[in-house]
Design a protein around this motif. Structure first.
Motif, mmCIF file in Angstrom:
data_model
loop_
_atom_site.group_PDB
_atom_site.id
_atom_site.type_symbol
_atom_site.label_atom_id
_atom_site.label_comp_id
_atom_site.label_asym_id
_atom_site.label_seq_id
_atom_site.Cartn_x
_atom_site.Cartn_y
_atom_site.Cartn_z
ATOM 1 N N ASP A 92 -34.915 -18.964 -3.150
ATOM 2 C CA ASP A 92 -33.510 -19.343 -2.999
ATOM 3 C C ASP A 92 -32.900 -19.443 -4.394
ATOM 4 N N ARG A 126 -20.938 -25.042 -5.887
ATOM 5 C CA ARG A 126 -20.497 -24.224 -4.755
ATOM 6 C C ARG A 126 -21.352 -24.581 -3.541
ATOM 7 N N VAL A 127 -20.770 -24.433 -2.369
ATOM 8 C CA VAL A 127 -21.469 -24.739 -1.123
ATOM 9 C C VAL A 127 -21.411 -23.506 -0.228
ATOM 10 N N VAL A 128 -22.567 -23.062 0.194
ATOM 11 C CA VAL A 128 -22.682 -21.928 1.114
ATOM 12 C C VAL A 128 -23.107 -22.493 2.465
ATOM 13 N N ARG A 129 -22.432 -22.066 3.516
ATOM 14 C CA ARG A 129 -22.785 -22.561 4.852
ATOM 15 C C ARG A 129 -23.447 -21.456 5.656
ATOM 16 N N ASP A 130 -24.517 -21.822 6.332
ATOM 17 C CA ASP A 130 -25.225 -20.885 7.196
ATOM 18 C C ASP A 130 -24.269 -20.440 8.299
ATOM 19 N N PRO A 131 -24.072 -19.134 8.481
ATOM 20 C CA PRO A 131 -23.102 -18.673 9.475
ATOM 21 C C PRO A 131 -23.466 -19.039 10.916
ATOM 22 N N PRO A 136 -24.933 -26.717 5.354
ATOM 23 C CA PRO A 136 -24.542 -26.419 3.982
ATOM 24 C C PRO A 136 -25.750 -26.299 3.038
ATOM 25 N N SER A 137 -25.604 -25.395 2.071
ATOM 26 C CA SER A 137 -26.552 -25.297 0.959
ATOM 27 C C SER A 137 -25.717 -25.416 -0.312
ATOM 28 N N PRO A 138 -25.778 -26.576 -0.982
ATOM 29 C CA PRO A 138 -24.971 -26.785 -2.183
ATOM 30 C C PRO A 138 -25.735 -26.388 -3.450
ATOM 31 N N TYR A 139 -25.019 -25.816 -4.416
ATOM 32 C CA TYR A 139 -25.618 -25.358 -5.666
ATOM 33 C C TYR A 139 -24.764 -25.797 -6.844
ATOM 34 N N GLU A 147 -28.911 -20.929 -10.862
ATOM 35 C CA GLU A 147 -28.401 -22.095 -10.162
ATOM 36 C C GLU A 147 -29.521 -23.039 -9.748
#
Length: 191
Positions: A92, A126-131, A136-139, A147
């Protein structure tokens, strides 16, 4: 006629080269362009554990050393020294942000390998969300395309200090650091 010695890259040769260039600061890996020597069986798991040949690297000092010669070239992660460059696998993000503290108007993060950075223009969150699940996966950006995944406990603490603010014409919930607002989730989705 001269014969060239062919060197097979290994964790030991990389560590030896990395130690040779250490001067108390991060080595200038962005300036080095040695030949690519192939890939080695090294992997960084999502939880920040480094593996070599399927076995966790138990010496934290060695992991810290390797982390200083890590670079991202496009989508590839490499360990680079002045004389060799080898590819590794990163599940990741290469680092994990294991804690943060408020420093003035900033949020200072610390990674599993001891890097410290204050979130802001040079170190955005930044935060990526599983579709599918919305999880959320924050970085946070550590350095030059590298990152850290913000661990769960730290993310929960960020949510506790979060606020609502306008972001690109919509109301969002997020956090501030160094005067910047970092969106986490649209406010409408919190209802």
């Amino acid at each position: 006629m001269t014969t060239q010695k062919i060197v097979t890259p290994s964790a030991e040769s990389l560590a030896s080269s990395a130690r040779a260039v250490q001067k108390g600061t991060l080595p200038p890996v962005h300036l080095w362009n040695p030949p690519h020597c192939g890939d080695i069986d090294m992997r960084i798991a999502r939880d920040g554990t480094w593996f070599y040949m399927g076995t966790p690297i138990g010496r934290h000092e060695l992991v810290k050393l390797f982390s200083t010669i890590l670079r991202r070239d496009g989508d590839d992660y490499v360990l680079v020294t002045p004389v060799e460059k080898v590819g590794i696998t990163v599940d990741d993000a290469p680092f994990v942000a294991v804690d943060f503290n408020r420093r003035g108007d900033g949020l200072e993060f610390e990674t599993n390998v001891g890097d410290r950075m204050v979130a802001g223009p040079d170190h955005p969150i930044r935060v990526v969300r599983d579709p599918e699940t919305g999880e959320p996966s924050p970085y946070v950006l550590v350095r030059a395309n590298l990152e850290a995944l913000i661990d769960r406990k730290s993310f929960y603490r960020l949510v506790e200090i979060g606020e609502h603010a306008d972001h690109e014409g919509e109301e969002w919930f997020g956090v501030r650091s160094q005067g910047m607002f970092f969106p986490i989730i649209p406010a409408a989705e919190l209802e």
